[in-house]
Write an enzyme that holds these catalytic residues in place. Sequence first.
Site, PDB file in Angstrom:
ATOM      1  N   GLU A 119     -10.696  -4.479  13.615  1.00  0.00           N
ATOM      2  CA  GLU A 119     -11.502  -5.003  12.506  1.00  0.00           C
ATOM      3  C   GLU A 119     -11.552  -6.520  12.595  1.00  0.00           C
ATOM      4  OE1 GLU A 119     -10.709  -1.592   9.090  1.00  0.00           O
ATOM      5  OE2 GLU A 119      -9.796  -3.563   8.874  1.00  0.00           O
ATOM      6  N   CYS A 161       0.826  -1.210   0.000  1.00  0.00           N
ATOM      7  CA  CYS A 161       0.000   0.000   0.000  1.00  0.00           C
ATOM      8  C   CYS A 161       0.860   1.259   0.000  1.00  0.00           C
ATOM      9  CB  CYS A 161      -0.898   0.056   1.236  1.00  0.00           C
ATOM     10  SG  CYS A 161      -1.330  -1.516   1.966  1.00  0.00           S
ATOM     11  N   CYS A 192      -2.447   3.200   2.822  1.00  0.00           N
ATOM     12  CA  CYS A 192      -3.256   2.237   3.563  1.00  0.00           C
ATOM     13  C   CYS A 192      -4.301   2.937   4.423  1.00  0.00           C
ATOM     14  CB  CYS A 192      -2.375   1.343   4.423  1.00  0.00           C
ATOM     15  SG  CYS A 192      -3.266  -0.133   4.993  1.00  0.00           S
ATOM     16  N   ASP A 227      -3.540  -2.689   7.694  1.00  0.00           N
ATOM     17  CA  ASP A 227      -4.572  -3.551   8.261  1.00  0.00           C
ATOM     18  C   ASP A 227      -4.474  -4.997   7.789  1.00  0.00           C
ATOM     19  OD1 ASP A 227      -5.338  -1.219   9.382  1.00  0.00           O
ATOM     20  OD2 ASP A 227      -7.395  -1.243   8.662  1.00  0.00           O
ATOM     21  N   LYS A 263      -5.890   3.774   7.411  1.00  0.00           N
ATOM     22  CA  LYS A 263      -5.993   4.854   8.398  1.00  0.00           C
ATOM     23  C   LYS A 263      -5.155   6.059   8.031  1.00  0.00           C
ATOM     24  CE  LYS A 263      -8.561   1.952  10.274  1.00  0.00           C
ATOM     25  NZ  LYS A 263      -8.259   0.964   9.231  1.00  0.00           N
ATOM     26  N   SER A 265     -13.602  -4.656   8.394  1.00  0.00           N
ATOM     27  CA  SER A 265     -12.824  -4.214   7.241  1.00  0.00           C
ATOM     28  C   SER A 265     -13.766  -3.800   6.135  1.00  0.00           C
ATOM     29  CB  SER A 265     -11.945  -5.367   6.754  1.00  0.00           C
ATOM     30  OG  SER A 265     -11.488  -5.136   5.448  1.00  0.00           O
TER      31      SER A 265
END
Length: 576
Positions: free
Chosen positions: A453, A58, A131, A90, A133, A479
Amino acid sequence: MTDTASRFDKSRLPSRHVSVGPERAPHRSYYYAMGLSEEEIARPFVALASAGNNSAPCNTALDAQADAAQAGVVQGGGLPRRFNTITVTDGIAMGHQGMKSSLVSREVIADSIELSVRGHCYDALVGFAGCDKSLPGMMMAMLRLNIPSIFVYGGSILPGRFDQRDVTVVDVFEAVGQHAAGNCPVSSLTALEKVACPGHGACGGQFTANTMACVGEAIGLSLPNSNMVPAPYSSREQIAVAAGAQVMELIAANIRPRDICTREAFVNAARIVAATGGSTNGGLHLPAMANECGIEFDLFDVAEIFKTTPYLADLKPGGKYVAKDMYEAGGVYMLMKTMLGEGLLHGDCLTVTGRTLAENIDRVTWNPDQKVIYDAKTPITPTGGVVGLRGTLAPDGAIVKVAGMHRLQFEGPARCFDCEEEAFAAVEARQIQDGEVVVIRYEGPKGGPGMREMLSTTAALYGLGMGERVALITDGRFSGGTRGFCIGHVGPEAADGGPIALVEDGDTIRIDAEAGTIDLLVDAEILTERRARWQPRVNDYQSGALWRYAQNVGPAWAGAVTHPGAKMEKHVYADI
């Protein structure tokens, strides 16, 4: 070279505090040490904040994009200053204790950018994120600081290919469940995991990263049709350069993030989340972003907007396509073209182009031949892909993604677990029965801490073929890749003694995603007795960052934020 002295009034910019006047000679000596000239030090200072790292694909392309943006800043008459912030990815943090760090990282990202910008007195900000957050974290910092800013998404990964079909990392998570069910040999699982993620970029479906990338364009902080371009495409460098050049125009015009992100812009953003069948995390991040600019916009506001938004983009995990397909179909602005035409967007909102959303959309021609984005006159479904819920089990609300679901009502006996690991073990051991409502609690913002998540558990259920034969309820999160009857953000959370803490095995829970209700069918007297016996739990994190987060974090319905936001501020950084 642009005549910076005539274009930019340094006397009103924050960088004057580190670069102007005889008393700042010591400060300037540091800039001379880095090889800068007197003329360069006299320019506006532009922060290029990158969430780049080698932790996950990411983020691996972000630093190169941030470096490319330097040329645009210089072209526009500015001095670029690059720095990095952290991420927690994540997909790698999923399914174990590492996921407790994920949501916390959103706050750390926003805080670290704020501190670097404040400490060095930067005048503008271009942020690069990949990614989940890091996208809201970056935009939260922009709104908090309120200096001219542009958000750039690093781009999505290209789809993998397996058995003649496009696949994403969610297919791998679901294959774990298929393996547990005896329907996927280890050799197939191994072959799939090696091809699902073919290179740079964030997860390709309409999971949290791509959902928030769409938000960036809809809310006006990103350049038009910039965020759906896949990470490996060479045009990403051109987008970075353009962002660097355009932020200089924003400085000259004194256009700031809070001029752009009005309440109407947040309404536009919420509509895009629903219309794309986006991540339920949008219902967490939009209130957090609104908090940074003092706008009242919570989960219930988001849910009301979802109710009147059609589901229009046929994207994974509920649909067929990935971000690359949406880009080729015309991107976020193609979607907004049909939505504005049906009166679903506020077209008069300002954007980082200096033009309104409607003026940007006017440059787009609707493509009737593409298959990804439906005309708003003939939607996939008349209401959005994400729904808010409220009832006796969740007086402070909950949220569910219904995109691609065939069943919108569910009633069954509760099966309770006090952490995700217990629930996942029960799923793997095939101990969950059809018709049950799996309850995972003490995973909320405070109780987790960190509001994990649950993709490992939900994907395993789906892999077992139980995706819509059971429901799953949690005070944690899901997620963006989750599908099935999965309800998150249940509030008040168990750690605060919410009704979810009082549920016992066998209690009947009724969910109606059409009516927007979620109820625990237990007599009030019985619940009163249980509450009298209930004792708060002490989690394992009694020091460090997770302890500090648990002391400060607020409820999920308000965005799980850790500070009062703009409504309590005494000054705005941009005006120091």
